[in-house]
Structure formats: C-alpha cells, structure tokens
Design an enzyme around this catalytic site. Structure first.
Site, PDB file in Angstrom:
ATOM      1  N   CYS A 279      -4.934  -7.290  -5.478  1.00  0.00           N
ATOM      2  CA  CYS A 279      -3.567  -7.563  -5.951  1.00  0.00           C
ATOM      3  C   CYS A 279      -3.452  -8.769  -6.875  1.00  0.00           C
ATOM      4  O   CYS A 279      -3.072  -8.610  -8.038  1.00  0.00           O
ATOM      5  CB  CYS A 279      -2.638  -7.726  -4.764  1.00  0.00           C
ATOM      6  SG  CYS A 279      -2.382  -6.170  -3.901  1.00  0.00           S
TER       7      CYS A 279
HETATM    8  P1  NAD Z   1      -5.944   2.418  -3.093  1.00  0.00           P
HETATM    9  O1  NAD Z   1      -6.776   2.578  -4.303  1.00  0.00           O
HETATM   10  O2  NAD Z   1      -6.566   1.945  -1.818  1.00  0.00           O
HETATM   11  O3  NAD Z   1      -5.192   3.793  -2.767  1.00  0.00           O
HETATM   12  C1  NAD Z   1      -4.679   4.660  -3.716  1.00  0.00           C
HETATM   13  C2  NAD Z   1      -4.938   6.070  -3.224  1.00  0.00           C
HETATM   14  O4  NAD Z   1      -4.185   6.989  -4.017  1.00  0.00           O
HETATM   15  C3  NAD Z   1      -6.392   6.494  -3.352  1.00  0.00           C
HETATM   16  O5  NAD Z   1      -6.857   6.946  -2.097  1.00  0.00           O
HETATM   17  C4  NAD Z   1      -6.364   7.625  -4.391  1.00  0.00           C
HETATM   18  O6  NAD Z   1      -7.346   8.613  -4.143  1.00  0.00           O
HETATM   19  C5  NAD Z   1      -4.961   8.167  -4.191  1.00  0.00           C
HETATM   20  N1  NAD Z   1      -4.390   8.899  -5.336  1.00  0.00           N
HETATM   21  C6  NAD Z   1      -4.343   8.517  -6.626  1.00  0.00           C
HETATM   22  N2  NAD Z   1      -3.674   9.442  -7.362  1.00  0.00           N
HETATM   23  C7  NAD Z   1      -3.274  10.409  -6.508  1.00  0.00           C
HETATM   24  C8  NAD Z   1      -2.530  11.610  -6.655  1.00  0.00           C
HETATM   25  N3  NAD Z   1      -2.035  12.007  -7.835  1.00  0.00           N
HETATM   26  N4  NAD Z   1      -2.332  12.374  -5.553  1.00  0.00           N
HETATM   27  C9  NAD Z   1      -2.804  11.991  -4.353  1.00  0.00           C
HETATM   28  N5  NAD Z   1      -3.501  10.859  -4.149  1.00  0.00           N
HETATM   29  C10 NAD Z   1      -3.729  10.073  -5.214  1.00  0.00           C
HETATM   30  O7  NAD Z   1      -4.758   1.428  -3.520  1.00  0.00           O
HETATM   31  P2  NAD Z   1      -3.905   0.456  -2.558  1.00  0.00           P
HETATM   32  O8  NAD Z   1      -4.653  -0.803  -2.287  1.00  0.00           O
HETATM   33  O9  NAD Z   1      -3.359   1.237  -1.438  1.00  0.00           O
HETATM   34  O10 NAD Z   1      -2.717   0.074  -3.562  1.00  0.00           O
HETATM   35  C11 NAD Z   1      -1.750   1.014  -3.941  1.00  0.00           C
HETATM   36  C12 NAD Z   1      -0.658   0.277  -4.693  1.00  0.00           C
HETATM   37  O11 NAD Z   1      -0.010  -0.668  -3.819  1.00  0.00           O
HETATM   38  C13 NAD Z   1      -1.140  -0.534  -5.888  1.00  0.00           C
HETATM   39  O12 NAD Z   1      -0.164  -0.514  -6.884  1.00  0.00           O
HETATM   40  C14 NAD Z   1      -1.265  -1.930  -5.328  1.00  0.00           C
HETATM   41  O13 NAD Z   1      -1.131  -2.932  -6.319  1.00  0.00           O
HETATM   42  C15 NAD Z   1      -0.095  -1.980  -4.368  1.00  0.00           C
HETATM   43  N6  NAD Z   1      -0.238  -2.924  -3.260  1.00  0.00           N
HETATM   44  C16 NAD Z   1      -1.429  -3.059  -2.640  1.00  0.00           C
HETATM   45  C17 NAD Z   1      -1.544  -3.929  -1.566  1.00  0.00           C
HETATM   46  C18 NAD Z   1      -2.858  -4.133  -0.865  1.00  0.00           C
HETATM   47  O14 NAD Z   1      -2.987  -5.104  -0.135  1.00  0.00           O
HETATM   48  N7  NAD Z   1      -3.840  -3.263  -1.037  1.00  0.00           N
HETATM   49  C19 NAD Z   1      -0.429  -4.659  -1.119  1.00  0.00           C
HETATM   50  C20 NAD Z   1       0.782  -4.453  -1.757  1.00  0.00           C
HETATM   51  C21 NAD Z   1       0.868  -3.582  -2.833  1.00  0.00           C
END
Ligand code: NAD
Length: 445
Positions: A279
């Site tokens: 992030c």
């Molecule tokens: P991640 O990469 O762990 O998860 C994303 C998932 O989405 C993946 O498993 C991917 O395969 C799936 N995906 C992508 N396109 C898809 C589609 N069209 N259909 C179905 N599945 C699909 O990412 P994350 O860490 O969970 O982060 C997600 C969002 O949340 C980002 O924008 C991030 O900045 C935000 N965020 C993350 C955190 C954190 O601590 N990880 C905290 C707050 C916000």
C-alpha cells in the site's frame, strides 16, 4: 442481511468477505485465480492472516463461498464490492484489473432488473469511481449510474497482520456515494459494527481520504528517517532517543486517567529500514503521479518517496562502518515480509537490501517465520540460502541484519550467547536492547 458479491479474493476481498459473513451477510467472493477458489472452498486461506482460517471454516459453504462465475454472483447479490489489485506501474496507477471488473459487472447488470449498488473498495486515485468505473459500468450495462443502479467508493483501512481485527473493529467506515440511495445501501453493510464513525461523502472525497491517510503515515516514516540521517551526520545522537523525546509531546502522548498513552501514530515516527508493503509505496507514488498529471507539484510526496528509496543504501552504509568490504562476508538477513505477522512480501525493504548485499559480494542467508516461500519466488535461489529456522540462520553469521520486527527475533541475543566470534547484529528496527548482544549497531545510532 445484504447479499454481497466481492470481486477479488486477495488480502482485502477475502478478509472483507469472511468478516461480512460473520456479521450475517450472505457473501460470494469472485476470484479469477482458480487455485485460490479451490483452496478457499476447502477452507484453506491462501494467505497468512491471524484468525482468517477459523472464520473461513466457520462460514464457507454457509454464508460464504468463492466462485469464478462473476455474472451469477452479481445477478444473485444486491451489492458488489470491487476489491481487485491496483498496482503502480512506475508511471501511474494501473487500473486494468478495476476496468476489467467494471466491464464484467456492467455486463452482469445488463441481465439484472433489480436495483444494485457497485462500490470500489480497491484503493484508486480520486476521481476513478465517478470517472472510468462509471463509464465502463454504464457502457457495458446500458444503464445509468444514479438512475438505474447505485455507485460508490468504500475504501478499506485494514492493516495486514491484524486484518480481521481491524475489519471487525474499524476505526472509521468511509462511504462515498453518487446519491443518497447508494449511500444508504452501502451503509447497511456496516450497521452492526457498533459505534463507529461513519463518514458519508461523495466518491472522490472517499478515495482521497484513503490516499491522504496512507500518505500521512508514509510522511511520518520518512520524516523520522531524515531526522535519523541528520542525527548520524552530527554524531553522538541516538535517533531513537530523539524520537522518544518527540513522542512525549502532549500532541502525541495524552494523559488518560493518570496514565500516559502514546498515540499509535508514534509507531510510524521512528527510524527504520523504510516503509514497504502493498500500500504505502504504491499509494504515495500513485497520488504524486496523479497530482503531476493534474499539474500539481507534489513536493512533499516526492520527498517522502525519495527518502524511502535511500533506506537500503543507509543500511549498507552502516554495515560498511564494520566491514569496509562485504565481499565474502556471511550476512544473515532476518525478516522478509514487509511487516510482522504477514507473509506479504510486496515492496518489502528486505529485497533491495538483499540485492545490494549480493552486489557487494556478501554471502547472504535469509530467514522469515512465514515469508520464505513468497520471498524465494521473488528473489530466486541464486546465491541466497533460505533457512528453516532462526538458530540455523544465525549459525556462522558474521553479520545479522534485522529488517522485520517479528517477535521471534527477540530471541536473537539468547541464541547468540557464547557465539565466538560474536557476529555484528545490525538492528534495522531498533527492537533489541543494545547491551543484549556483544556487537550491536542499529539504525539511527
Ligand atoms: P491482491 O492482489 O491480494 O488481491 C486481488 C485479487 O483480485 C487477486 O486474487 C486477483 O486474482 C483478483 N482479481 C483481479 N481481477 C479480477 C477479476 N476481474 N475477477 C476476479 N478476481 C480478480 O490485492 P489486495 O492486497 O487485496 O488489495 C486489493 C486492493 O485493496 C488494492 O487496491 C489495495 O491497494 C487495496 N488495499 C489493500 C490493503 C492491504 O493491506 N493489502 C489495505 C487496504 C486497501
């Protein structure tokens, strides 16, 4: 009870899914990675997160399931949350996953008669929800946001390593909607979360709240690191002591029934190896790039990133005070996850430090309590010995570099007792008592 579909079952999507199921909602997580869908449906979390396995097993097959079929998931739910990845591609935020998800959701909405709300939970630059997301949804569904379906932004503030607890006990819920109906429907998701501040606003403000929050934390880290560098340059100043003095200010430490309680933000106001993770680096970079595209000179954000990029070199500079040449030196790196209690290695400061150590010719061993496998996938095996335990990692080391503040590393002094010759312990997080090992150095000393 709301029927919720969540697109993306990563850290945010999966945690959100099982937690909303725990609150009584009916949830389906749509995930394009078939392996993840299978594991989730077997009750095995694909990521390391305290309490996640227990919640998943409690709800999977009942109020919670994972699926690859996005159209059915959208049609059979009332609210869809987009929780896909939004990486930074080096120049700008990469919205490909969000756009693809919006196209697919829009296509499903074309087949649905009932009212539906779509909200972006992913972190996206301000203007994205009412801009590209609205356009793609309207194009694919041939419906209008606000009139035919609801639209909003609902950024997520959980912290990895304590994600379940953060989600179940949020410090705030931020919901931005294009109209009152969208806002009301999204707020219903959180009505059983107790007395939590609900910030109801428009989507772009909601998106900006997320970026402003992360940028503030990153700014604190780089500020403390710059003070540490200045302290080192002057000499005979311990930056940790400096920050202890700063934390004691009544702006940062409050009196509560006679006790002095430090604000949690003080944990970001300490010298270290820099911030990493999925992030802070990408969000600060994406906001700065967005500002530049809008003609805004983002001087503070640029400096925050510049200070952070220098941190690996500062660690190397410290080590060179003890080893003028690192060629052939046996260096053990402790901690590969970007923070403790997670196996997430995205943008971990360990990687640039390990790469620099290898470039300098050091013989590098590495150990993390849970993140060895993902780190190995990033670094490859070439030249790095991944160790199965802390004692094995310390065995024969000439220098030990602590990068991640894992509790397990508090045992380092005990395990090194009697080591002859004693290795240098370089404490990149200032987590050990300097007197507890024979040779100690730390960031900011
Ligand atoms: P991640 O990469 O762990 O998860 C994303 C998932 O989405 C993946 O498993 C991917 O395969 C799936 N995906 C992508 N396109 C898809 C589609 N069209 N259909 C179905 N599945 C699909 O990412 P994350 O860490 O969970 O982060 C997600 C969002 O949340 C980002 O924008 C991030 O900045 C935000 N965020 C993350 C955190 C954190 O601590 N990880 C905290 C707050 C916000």
């Amino acid at each position: 009870m709301t029927r919720v579909s969540i697109i993306g079952a990563g850290y945010v999507g999966l945690v959100t899914g099982v937690c909303l199921a725990e609150k009584g909602h009916q949830v389906v997580c749509v995930e394009s990675d078939a392996g993840k869908v299978e594991r989730i449906m077997r009750g095995e979390p694909p990521i390391h997160e305290a309490g996640l396995g227990e919640l998943l097993r409690r709800h999977v097959g009942r109020g919670f399931r994972a699926s690859a079929a996005i159209r059915d998931a959208v049609v059979e739910s009332d609210v869809t949350l987009i929780a896909v990845g939004t990486p930074f591609d080096g120049k700008a935020i990469d919205l490909d996953q969000v756009v693809r998800a919006a196209d697919e959701i829009g296509d499903a909405l074309a087949h649905k008669a009932d009212y539906h709300v779509v909200a972006v939970k992913s972190t996206v630059v301000p203007g994205t929800t009412v801009g590209v997301v609205r356009e793609r949804l309207e194009l694919a569904s041939k419906k209008r946001a606000g009139a035919d379906f609801g639209l909003g932004a609902n950024p997520e503030f959980l912290t990895e390593g304590q994600a379940i607890d953060d989600f179940m006990h949020p410090d705030r819920v931020v919901v931005g909607g294009v109209d009152a109906r969208s806002l009301d429907r999204l707020c219903e998701l959180y009505q059983d979360f107790g007395d939590v501040p609900m910030i109801r606003t428009n989507p772009s403000t909601a998106e900006m709240i997320k970026y402003a929050s992360n940028s503030l934390l990153a700014t604190m880290v780089s500020f403390a690191n710059e003070i540490a560098d200045l302290s080192s340059a002057v000499g005979n100043i311990d930056a940790k002591e400096v920050m202890r003095g700063v934390h004691a200010s009544s702006y940062l430490t409050i009196r509560e029934s006679g006790r002095r309680v430090a604000a949690p933000i003080t944990s970001f106001l300490d010298a270290g190896c820099g911030f990493g993770g999925s992030c802070l680096p990408k969000d600060v970079s994406a906001l700065a790039a967005h500002g530049q595209a809008l003609g805004v000179d983002t001087r503070v954000l640029d400096a925050v990133m510049r200070v952070n990029r220098d941190r690996p070199e500062r660690v190397l500079a410290h080590l060179r005070r003890h080893f003028p040449s690192l060629r052939g030196r046996r260096v053990t790196v402790l901690g590969l996850a970007f923070k403790p209690d997670t196996d997430d290695v995205r943008e971990s400061p360990a990687f640039p430090i390990i790469r620099r150590l290898c470039e300098e010719g050091a013989s590098v061993s590495a150990y993390d309590p849970v993140a060895n496998p993902p780190a190995r996938r990033v670094l490859g095996d070439a030249g790095i010995r991944f160790c199965d335990g802390l004692a094995a990692a310390l065995d024969g080391a000439e220098a030990v570099v602590i990068i991640t503040r894992w509790k397990e590393f508090e045992a380092v002094p005990e395990l090194l007792r009697g080591a002859d010759p004693a290795p240098l312990v370089f404490d990149g997080r200032r987590m050990l008592d300097p007197g507890a090992v024979a040779r100690y150095d730390g960031i900011g000393l």
